[in-house]
Motif scaffolding. Structure first.
Motif, PDB file in Angstrom:
ATOM      1  N   ILE A   1      -5.422  36.436  25.459  1.00 37.67           N
ATOM      2  CA  ILE A   1      -4.810  36.279  24.126  1.00 37.67           C
ATOM      3  C   ILE A   1      -5.889  35.832  23.129  1.00 37.67           C
ATOM      4  O   ILE A   1      -5.929  36.294  21.988  1.00 37.67           O
ATOM      5  CB  ILE A   1      -3.647  35.251  24.150  1.00 37.67           C
ATOM      6  CG1 ILE A   1      -2.555  35.666  25.130  1.00 37.67           C
ATOM      7  CG2 ILE A   1      -3.080  34.996  22.756  1.00 37.67           C
ATOM      8  CD1 ILE A   1      -1.482  36.552  24.591  1.00 37.67           C
ATOM      9  N   GLY A   2      -6.806  34.975  23.578  1.00 39.15           N
ATOM     10  CA  GLY A   2      -7.897  34.518  22.713  1.00 39.15           C
ATOM     11  C   GLY A   2      -8.760  35.690  22.267  1.00 39.15           C
ATOM     12  O   GLY A   2      -9.115  35.802  21.088  1.00 39.15           O
ATOM     13  N   LEU A   3      -9.054  36.570  23.200  1.00 39.34           N
ATOM     14  CA  LEU A   3      -9.904  37.724  22.885  1.00 39.34           C
ATOM     15  C   LEU A   3      -9.166  38.679  21.935  1.00 39.34           C
ATOM     16  O   LEU A   3      -9.741  39.169  20.950  1.00 39.34           O
ATOM     17  CB  LEU A   3     -10.279  38.442  24.201  1.00 39.34           C
ATOM     18  CG  LEU A   3     -11.440  39.412  24.159  1.00 39.34           C
ATOM     19  CD1 LEU A   3     -12.691  38.782  23.547  1.00 39.34           C
ATOM     20  CD2 LEU A   3     -11.770  39.908  25.575  1.00 39.34           C
TER      21      LEU A   3
ATOM     22  N   ARG B   1     -12.321  28.480  12.577  1.00 37.81           N
ATOM     23  CA  ARG B   1     -13.584  29.170  12.319  1.00 37.81           C
ATOM     24  C   ARG B   1     -13.962  29.114  10.841  1.00 37.81           C
ATOM     25  O   ARG B   1     -15.136  29.169  10.499  1.00 37.81           O
ATOM     26  CB  ARG B   1     -13.486  30.650  12.740  1.00 37.81           C
ATOM     27  CG  ARG B   1     -13.074  30.885  14.180  1.00 37.81           C
ATOM     28  CD  ARG B   1     -14.091  30.336  15.151  1.00 37.81           C
ATOM     29  NE  ARG B   1     -13.797  30.668  16.546  1.00 37.81           N
ATOM     30  CZ  ARG B   1     -12.843  30.117  17.283  1.00 37.81           C
ATOM     31  NH1 ARG B   1     -12.063  29.183  16.767  1.00 37.81           N
ATOM     32  NH2 ARG B   1     -12.679  30.474  18.542  1.00 37.81           N
ATOM     33  N   ASP B   2     -12.944  29.065   9.963  1.00 38.73           N
ATOM     34  CA  ASP B   2     -13.221  29.139   8.519  1.00 38.73           C
ATOM     35  C   ASP B   2     -12.512  28.027   7.754  1.00 38.73           C
ATOM     36  O   ASP B   2     -12.180  28.178   6.588  1.00 38.73           O
ATOM     37  CB  ASP B   2     -12.776  30.504   7.970  1.00 38.73           C
ATOM     38  CG  ASP B   2     -11.277  30.746   8.178  1.00 38.73           C
ATOM     39  OD1 ASP B   2     -10.644  30.020   8.975  1.00 38.73           O
ATOM     40  OD2 ASP B   2     -10.732  31.659   7.533  1.00 38.73           O
ATOM     41  N   MET B   3     -12.266  26.903   8.444  1.00 33.82           N
ATOM     42  CA  MET B   3     -11.550  25.813   7.783  1.00 33.82           C
ATOM     43  C   MET B   3     -12.369  25.234   6.624  1.00 33.82           C
ATOM     44  O   MET B   3     -11.854  25.020   5.532  1.00 33.82           O
ATOM     45  CB  MET B   3     -11.223  24.689   8.801  1.00 33.82           C
ATOM     46  CG  MET B   3     -10.328  25.106   9.948  1.00 33.82           C
ATOM     47  SD  MET B   3      -8.671  25.569   9.418  1.00 33.82           S
ATOM     48  CE  MET B   3      -8.800  27.314   9.407  1.00 33.82           C
TER      49      MET B   3
ATOM     50  N   ASP C   1     -18.222  37.500  24.064  1.00 33.49           N
ATOM     51  CA  ASP C   1     -17.655  38.583  23.236  1.00 33.49           C
ATOM     52  C   ASP C   1     -16.989  38.019  21.987  1.00 33.49           C
ATOM     53  O   ASP C   1     -17.126  38.540  20.888  1.00 33.49           O
ATOM     54  CB  ASP C   1     -16.579  39.362  24.006  1.00 33.49           C
ATOM     55  CG  ASP C   1     -17.182  40.228  25.087  1.00 33.49           C
ATOM     56  OD1 ASP C   1     -18.420  40.325  25.143  1.00 33.49           O
ATOM     57  OD2 ASP C   1     -16.416  40.790  25.895  1.00 33.49           O
ATOM     58  N   ARG C   2     -16.226  36.935  22.211  1.00 32.68           N
ATOM     59  CA  ARG C   2     -15.499  36.347  21.082  1.00 32.68           C
ATOM     60  C   ARG C   2     -16.444  35.795  20.031  1.00 32.68           C
ATOM     61  O   ARG C   2     -16.265  36.010  18.840  1.00 32.68           O
ATOM     62  CB  ARG C   2     -14.619  35.209  21.598  1.00 32.68           C
ATOM     63  CG  ARG C   2     -13.254  35.707  21.946  1.00 32.68           C
ATOM     64  CD  ARG C   2     -12.205  34.707  21.699  1.00 32.68           C
ATOM     65  NE  ARG C   2     -12.096  33.660  22.676  1.00 32.68           N
ATOM     66  CZ  ARG C   2     -11.586  32.480  22.385  1.00 32.68           C
ATOM     67  NH1 ARG C   2     -11.204  32.216  21.159  1.00 32.68           N
ATOM     68  NH2 ARG C   2     -11.457  31.573  23.307  1.00 32.68           N
ATOM     69  N   ASP C   3     -17.486  35.072  20.493  1.00 34.90           N
ATOM     70  CA  ASP C   3     -18.457  34.508  19.540  1.00 34.90           C
ATOM     71  C   ASP C   3     -19.063  35.625  18.711  1.00 34.90           C
ATOM     72  O   ASP C   3     -19.199  35.515  17.500  1.00 34.90           O
ATOM     73  CB  ASP C   3     -19.610  33.802  20.278  1.00 34.90           C
ATOM     74  CG  ASP C   3     -19.141  32.525  20.960  1.00 34.90           C
ATOM     75  OD1 ASP C   3     -18.038  32.054  20.647  1.00 34.90           O
ATOM     76  OD2 ASP C   3     -19.894  32.015  21.813  1.00 34.90           O
TER      77      ASP C   3
HETATM   78  O1   DC Z   1      -9.722  28.572  18.311  1.00 36.79           O
HETATM   79  P1   DC Z   1      -9.113  29.635  19.231  1.00 36.79           P
HETATM   80  O2   DC Z   1      -9.932  29.895  20.449  1.00 36.79           O
HETATM   81  O3   DC Z   1      -7.699  29.316  19.576  1.00 36.79           O
HETATM   82  O4   DC Z   1      -9.110  30.978  18.331  1.00 36.79           O
HETATM   83  C1   DC Z   1      -8.756  32.245  18.848  1.00 36.79           C
HETATM   84  C2   DC Z   1      -9.362  33.319  17.951  1.00 36.79           C
HETATM   85  O5   DC Z   1      -8.705  33.304  16.672  1.00 36.79           O
HETATM   86  C3   DC Z   1     -10.842  33.165  17.636  1.00 36.79           C
HETATM   87  O6   DC Z   1     -11.681  33.768  18.609  1.00 36.79           O
HETATM   88  C4   DC Z   1     -10.986  33.812  16.288  1.00 36.79           C
HETATM   89  C5   DC Z   1      -9.632  33.608  15.635  1.00 36.79           C
HETATM   90  N1   DC Z   1      -9.652  32.524  14.652  1.00 36.79           N
HETATM   91  C6   DC Z   1     -10.112  32.826  13.391  1.00 36.79           C
HETATM   92  O7   DC Z   1     -10.552  33.952  13.133  1.00 36.79           O
HETATM   93  N2   DC Z   1     -10.091  31.878  12.417  1.00 36.79           N
HETATM   94  C7   DC Z   1      -9.654  30.645  12.667  1.00 36.79           C
HETATM   95  N3   DC Z   1      -9.638  29.749  11.691  1.00 36.79           N
HETATM   96  C8   DC Z   1      -9.203  30.305  13.968  1.00 36.79           C
HETATM   97  C9   DC Z   1      -9.229  31.267  14.943  1.00 36.79           C
END
Ligand code: DC
Length: 224
Positions: A95-97, A130-132, A179-181
């Motif tokens: 689900i994360g991917l 990621r973009d807070m 991959d996610r990074d």
């Molecule tokens: O933090 P997390 O592993 O639960 O996030 C899952 C995915 O969601 C992450 O790989 C990218 C996306 N994500 C995002 O694009 N922007 C965010 N603020 C939080 C998560």
């Protein structure tokens, strides 16, 4: 009105310790904590279960209109979809991917923005993702950015999944995080990056209490 309510942002790589530190910080400060990844994970989960709901922009709108973040007594947020709590279905690495893939979509990011900003409430909010710091809460009082070595992160994720009853493969988890990074850092819209005023913390060799102390110290200095 919400301008006077303090916000701390914690952005960073997958499994770099953002959620664990946010939870401890929330306990100390009694602030709410938003794990913004749950929103992208919720959309990935809904897309897997209702693929047809994503075939047009108006259907996408409808999906997102049916997603709510409900404050819980633990000061975090539960995700509901069509009034059903789906929070416990979101933590598998697949689900994360899928969430990372979905998060490239500009319409989705724009529609999720007000939901995230709506989480600001007294006495304060800790928001991780990621973009807070760069996009969602540009005026946050304190911005922190976490990084950590890939093997340390994969090990943490592996242990987390084991504890939750899954049977994870370390090799697959490591690959999924890489991959996610790659996706999160290189996407065009709101890519993962440290806000220019963010304090960078490498959590590879630090224990959680020392990270917490460091953030509390920085927060005190920030004058809130
Ligand atoms: O933090 P997390 O592993 O639960 O996030 C899952 C995915 O969601 C992450 O790989 C990218 C996306 N994500 C995002 O694009 N922007 C965010 N603020 C939080 C998560």
């Amino acid at each position: 009105m919400t301008d006077n309510i303090p916000v701390i942002t914690i952005d960073g790589l997958a499994s770099s310790g953002k959620s664990s530190v946010s939870k401890l910080l929330s306990k100390r400060l009694k602030y709410f904590v938003l794990d913004s990844g749950i929103l992208y994970r919720a959309i990935a989960y809904i897309k897997i279960n209702e693929p047809n709901s994503f075939s047009s922009k108006s259907l996408l709108n409808e999906v997102i209109n049916n997603i709510y973040l409900k404050p819980s007594e633990n000061l975090d947020f539960l995700v509901t979809y069509k009034d059903k709590d789906i929070s416990n279905n979101l933590y598998e690495e697949e689900i994360g991917l899928a969430a990372s893939e979905i998060s490239k979509n500009e319409d989705i990011r724009n529609l999720l923005l007000p939901i995230q900003q709506g989480c600001v409430s007294m006495p304060g909010l800790i928001a991780n993702g990621r973009d807070m710091g760069t996009k969602v809460f540009p005026n946050a009082q304190l911005k922190v950015y976490f990084t950590a070595d890939i093997d340390v992160r994969a090990e943490r994720r592996y242990e987390q999944l084991l504890k939750s009853g899954s049977k994870p493969s370390f090799k697959n988890i490591r690959k999924s995080l890489v991959d996610r990074d790659e996706k999160d850092i290189n996407r065009e819209i709101s890519p993962l990056k440290a806000a220019k005023e963010a304090v960078i913390i490498d959590s590879s060799k630090l224990n959680i209490e020392s990270i917490l102390d460091k953030i509390l110290e920085l927060y005190k200095i920030s004058g809130v």
